[in-house]
Design a protein around this motif. Structure first.
Motif, short mmCIF file in Angstrom:
data_model
loop_
_atom_site.label_atom_id
_atom_site.label_comp_id
_atom_site.label_asym_id
_atom_site.label_seq_id
_atom_site.Cartn_x
_atom_site.Cartn_y
_atom_site.Cartn_z
N GLU A 1 0.81 -1.06 0.02
CA GLU A 1 -0.01 -0.12 0.04
C GLU A 1 0.93 1.14 -0.01
O GLU A 1 0.59 2.20 -0.56
N GLN A 2 1.91 1.24 0.87
CA GLN A 2 2.91 2.28 0.63
C GLN A 2 3.41 2.38 -0.42
O GLN A 2 3.73 3.39 -1.08
N GLN A 3 3.77 1.66 -1.28
CA GLN A 3 4.60 1.48 -2.62
C GLN A 3 3.49 2.23 -3.62
O GLN A 3 3.75 3.01 -4.49
N TRP A 4 2.10 1.77 -3.44
CA TRP A 4 1.18 2.49 -4.39
C TRP A 4 0.90 3.71 -4.18
O TRP A 4 1.07 4.68 -5.00
N GLU A 5 0.98 4.26 -2.70
CA GLU A 5 0.96 5.85 -2.61
C GLU A 5 1.75 6.34 -3.06
O GLU A 5 2.01 7.59 -3.56
N ARG A 6 3.26 5.88 -2.91
CA ARG A 6 4.51 6.40 -3.56
C ARG A 6 4.44 6.41 -5.23
O ARG A 6 4.63 7.57 -5.74
N ARG B 1 1.57 6.49 -7.02
CA ARG B 1 0.25 7.41 -7.42
C ARG B 1 0.98 8.79 -7.46
O ARG B 1 0.77 9.50 -8.34
N GLU B 2 1.57 9.12 -6.23
CA GLU B 2 2.06 10.52 -5.98
C GLU B 2 3.21 10.89 -7.10
O GLU B 2 2.93 11.86 -7.65
N HIS B 3 4.18 9.83 -7.29
CA HIS B 3 5.00 10.35 -8.11
C HIS B 3 4.40 10.55 -9.78
O HIS B 3 4.77 11.58 -10.40
N GLU C 1 1.31 11.34 -10.68
CA GLU C 1 0.49 12.61 -10.56
C GLU C 1 1.47 13.85 -10.68
O GLU C 1 1.42 14.59 -11.22
N GLN D 1 -8.44 6.61 -11.70
CA GLN D 1 -7.55 6.18 -10.39
C GLN D 1 -7.79 4.61 -10.39
O GLN D 1 -6.95 3.90 -9.95
N ARG E 1 -4.78 1.97 -10.31
CA ARG E 1 -4.65 1.10 -9.59
C ARG E 1 -4.35 -0.45 -9.99
O ARG E 1 -3.49 -1.15 -9.80
#
Length: 210
Positions: free
Chosen positions: A152-157, A159-161, A163, A195, A199
């Motif tokens: 999940e943390q990899q996903w957030e990283r 997604r943010e990158h 974007e 999104q 994902r």
């Protein structure tokens, strides 16, 4: 030499002494990446009438600075090129200065336009904007540099990158109008706008890479 490929003795020098250094870098900046940048640089140089040898060397050296801190890899790479006295066999001091600046200017987050056509060529060639490549390189970079992060943390990283870099307000800039990258960037942005679809791509590639 202007033609479809660089001078043979220059190619031999680069393939023997320069390209093997990319083996030490993460997957997103390794041998396959530099080879793609070289191919696209040569295609662009041929299309716009630039010096093939100069475009080739800029592409070959562009990420050598990954041997140090990533944040300044473009500056380090330019310094490596400028200090490589072996290049004097093929290039004048002025050509070496132009190539050094081109390496310095290739970074996607650069706030200014590249100072020469060679900077624009390598900056454009370095933008590998096929959605599959963009997403896979981002996942690979996260796994290589932040292995402690959960899925999940990899996903957030991820997604943010994506974007911050590729969205309509991202820092990615294209310097050669009408290039194929414009079409590819629109496709990446279609994923950003959906999104759930983004994902799904992340989950597929993450599973393949782990």
């Amino acid at each position: 030499m202007i033609g479809k490929t660089a001078s043979l003795d220059l190619v031999e020098f680069v393939e023997t002494n320069i390209l093997p250094r990319y083996v030490a870098f993460d997957k997103a900046h390794g041998i396959s990446h530099v080879n793609r940048v070289i191919k696209r640089s040569l295609d662009l140089a041929l299309a716009i009438g630039a010096d093939i040898d100069m475009a080739y060397v800029v592409a070959a050296y562009h990420d050598l600075g990954m041997s140090g801190p990533r944040a300044v890899h473009h500056i380090t790479g330019g310094r490596i090129l400028a200090r490589d006295l072996r290049l004097r066999k093929w290039f004048s001091p002025e050509q070496i200065k132009i190539m050094k600046e081109a390496v310095e200017d290739h970074r996607a987050s650069a706030s200014h336009s590249p100072r020469s056509v060679y900077g624009r060529i390598v900056a454009e060639a370095d933008r590998d904007l096929e959605p599959e490549v963009v997403f896979r390189r981002t996942v690979q970079f996260g796994l290589s540099n932040y292995p402690e992060l959960s899925r999940e943390q990899q996903w957030e990283r991820f997604r943010e990158h994506i974007e911050n870099k590729y969205s309509t307000h991202g820092y990615m800039k294209l310097w050669i109008p009408g290039s194929d990258n414009e079409r590819k960037l629109k496709e990446v942005r279609s994923y950003i706008a959906d999104q759930v679809r983004l994902r799904s791509e992340f989950d597929r590639i993450y599973s393949e890479e782990t």
